[in-house]
Design a protein around this motif. Structure first.
Motif, PDB file in Angstrom:
ATOM      1  N   LEU A  51     -31.421 -72.746  81.387  1.00 41.76           N
ATOM      2  CA  LEU A  51     -31.810 -71.396  81.796  1.00 41.76           C
ATOM      3  C   LEU A  51     -33.146 -71.413  82.530  1.00 41.76           C
ATOM      4  O   LEU A  51     -33.290 -70.802  83.597  1.00 41.76           O
ATOM      5  N   ALA A  52     -34.099 -72.127  81.976  1.00 42.30           N
ATOM      6  CA  ALA A  52     -35.424 -72.216  82.600  1.00 42.30           C
ATOM      7  C   ALA A  52     -35.333 -72.861  83.982  1.00 42.30           C
ATOM      8  O   ALA A  52     -35.949 -72.385  84.940  1.00 42.30           O
ATOM      9  N   THR A  53     -34.553 -73.906  84.095  1.00 40.43           N
ATOM     10  CA  THR A  53     -34.395 -74.593  85.379  1.00 40.43           C
ATOM     11  C   THR A  53     -33.727 -73.690  86.410  1.00 40.43           C
ATOM     12  O   THR A  53     -34.175 -73.600  87.554  1.00 40.43           O
ATOM     13  N   ARG A  54     -32.660 -73.000  86.003  1.00 42.37           N
ATOM     14  CA  ARG A  54     -31.934 -72.117  86.923  1.00 42.37           C
ATOM     15  C   ARG A  54     -32.784 -70.966  87.420  1.00 42.37           C
ATOM     16  O   ARG A  54     -32.622 -70.510  88.546  1.00 42.37           O
ATOM     17  N   THR A  55     -33.668 -70.477  86.598  1.00 41.42           N
ATOM     18  CA  THR A  55     -34.412 -69.269  86.938  1.00 41.42           C
ATOM     19  C   THR A  55     -35.838 -69.526  87.401  1.00 41.42           C
ATOM     20  O   THR A  55     -36.504 -68.607  87.882  1.00 41.42           O
ATOM     21  N   GLY A  56     -36.329 -70.744  87.221  1.00 41.73           N
ATOM     22  CA  GLY A  56     -37.696 -71.052  87.618  1.00 41.73           C
ATOM     23  C   GLY A  56     -38.736 -70.499  86.664  1.00 41.73           C
ATOM     24  O   GLY A  56     -39.925 -70.445  86.993  1.00 41.73           O
ATOM     25  N   ARG A  57     -38.314 -70.083  85.502  1.00 36.68           N
ATOM     26  CA  ARG A  57     -39.248 -69.612  84.470  1.00 36.68           C
ATOM     27  C   ARG A  57     -39.429 -70.716  83.424  1.00 36.68           C
ATOM     28  O   ARG A  57     -38.629 -71.636  83.336  1.00 36.68           O
ATOM     29  N   SER A  58     -40.447 -70.572  82.596  1.00 36.94           N
ATOM     30  CA  SER A  58     -40.688 -71.581  81.560  1.00 36.94           C
ATOM     31  C   SER A  58     -39.824 -71.312  80.329  1.00 36.94           C
ATOM     32  O   SER A  58     -39.362 -70.187  80.101  1.00 36.94           O
ATOM     33  N   LYS A  59     -39.625 -72.357  79.554  1.00 38.39           N
ATOM     34  CA  LYS A  59     -38.911 -72.191  78.284  1.00 38.39           C
ATOM     35  C   LYS A  59     -39.699 -71.251  77.375  1.00 38.39           C
ATOM     36  O   LYS A  59     -39.106 -70.415  76.678  1.00 38.39           O
ATOM     37  N   SER A  60     -41.027 -71.356  77.412  1.00 35.22           N
ATOM     38  CA  SER A  60     -41.873 -70.479  76.591  1.00 35.22           C
ATOM     39  C   SER A  60     -41.652 -69.013  76.934  1.00 35.22           C
ATOM     40  O   SER A  60     -41.659 -68.153  76.054  1.00 35.22           O
ATOM     41  N   PHE A  61     -41.461 -68.729  78.209  1.00 32.59           N
ATOM     42  CA  PHE A  61     -41.198 -67.357  78.636  1.00 32.59           C
ATOM     43  C   PHE A  61     -39.976 -66.811  77.903  1.00 32.59           C
ATOM     44  O   PHE A  61     -40.011 -65.706  77.362  1.00 32.59           O
ATOM     45  N   TYR A  62     -38.901 -67.580  77.877  1.00 32.65           N
ATOM     46  CA  TYR A  62     -37.669 -67.104  77.245  1.00 32.65           C
ATOM     47  C   TYR A  62     -37.758 -67.037  75.729  1.00 32.65           C
ATOM     48  O   TYR A  62     -37.175 -66.152  75.108  1.00 32.65           O
ATOM     49  N   VAL A  63     -38.518 -67.930  75.130  1.00 29.53           N
ATOM     50  CA  VAL A  63     -38.718 -67.853  73.674  1.00 29.53           C
ATOM     51  C   VAL A  63     -39.487 -66.579  73.337  1.00 29.53           C
ATOM     52  O   VAL A  63     -39.123 -65.842  72.420  1.00 29.53           O
ATOM     53  N   ARG A  64     -40.550 -66.275  74.114  1.00 27.96           N
ATOM     54  CA  ARG A  64     -41.309 -65.037  73.886  1.00 27.96           C
ATOM     55  C   ARG A  64     -40.428 -63.814  74.088  1.00 27.96           C
ATOM     56  O   ARG A  64     -40.491 -62.851  73.319  1.00 27.96           O
ATOM     57  N   GLU A  65     -39.606 -63.829  75.141  1.00 23.24           N
ATOM     58  CA  GLU A  65     -38.689 -62.710  75.401  1.00 23.24           C
ATOM     59  C   GLU A  65     -37.750 -62.485  74.215  1.00 23.24           C
ATOM     60  O   GLU A  65     -37.513 -61.351  73.816  1.00 23.24           O
ATOM     61  N   ALA A  66     -37.204 -63.557  73.672  1.00 23.75           N
ATOM     62  CA  ALA A  66     -36.280 -63.450  72.549  1.00 23.75           C
ATOM     63  C   ALA A  66     -36.979 -62.888  71.315  1.00 23.75           C
ATOM     64  O   ALA A  66     -36.440 -62.017  70.614  1.00 23.75           O
ATOM     65  N   VAL A  67     -38.183 -63.350  71.043  1.00 21.31           N
ATOM     66  CA  VAL A  67     -38.936 -62.854  69.884  1.00 21.31           C
ATOM     67  C   VAL A  67     -39.240 -61.367  70.059  1.00 21.31           C
ATOM     68  O   VAL A  67     -39.013 -60.565  69.152  1.00 21.31           O
ATOM     69  N   GLN A  68     -39.738 -60.999  71.229  1.00 22.90           N
ATOM     70  CA  GLN A  68     -40.063 -59.594  71.479  1.00 22.90           C
ATOM     71  C   GLN A  68     -38.833 -58.703  71.369  1.00 22.90           C
ATOM     72  O   GLN A  68     -38.908 -57.589  70.857  1.00 22.90           O
ATOM     73  N   ALA A  69     -37.696 -59.192  71.839  1.00 19.74           N
ATOM     74  CA  ALA A  69     -36.473 -58.393  71.822  1.00 19.74           C
ATOM     75  C   ALA A  69     -35.975 -58.120  70.401  1.00 19.74           C
ATOM     76  O   ALA A  69     -35.345 -57.097  70.155  1.00 19.74           O
ATOM     77  N   HIS A  70     -36.250 -59.007  69.474  1.00 15.83           N
ATOM     78  CA  HIS A  70     -35.683 -58.872  68.133  1.00 15.83           C
ATOM     79  C   HIS A  70     -36.696 -58.619  67.027  1.00 15.83           C
ATOM     80  O   HIS A  70     -36.299 -58.349  65.901  1.00 15.83           O
TER      81      HIS A  70
END
Length: 52
Positions: A18-37
């Motif tokens: 996901l990070a590679t496909r979108t050019g975002r960091s893995k940390s970005f997506y982990v933070r997004e997941a935590v904030q969402a839940h």
């Protein structure tokens, strides 16, 4: 604040892809997941937000 999280091989692979496909960091997506839940977890455990 630094934190360490252990992922299964599948979770790590999916997060990396996901990070590679979108050019975002893995940390970005982990933070997004935590904030969402986080709010629903606080509700489920009666923890509520404090100091925020």
């Amino acid at each position: 604040m630094p934190m360490s999280i252990r992922f299964t091989a599948d979770e790590e692979s999916r997060l990396e892809a996901l990070a590679t496909r979108t050019g975002r960091s893995k940390s970005f997506y982990v933070r997004e997941a935590v904030q969402a839940h986080l709010a629903e977890l606080e509700d489920a455990y009666g923890a509520g937000r404090s100091g925020a």
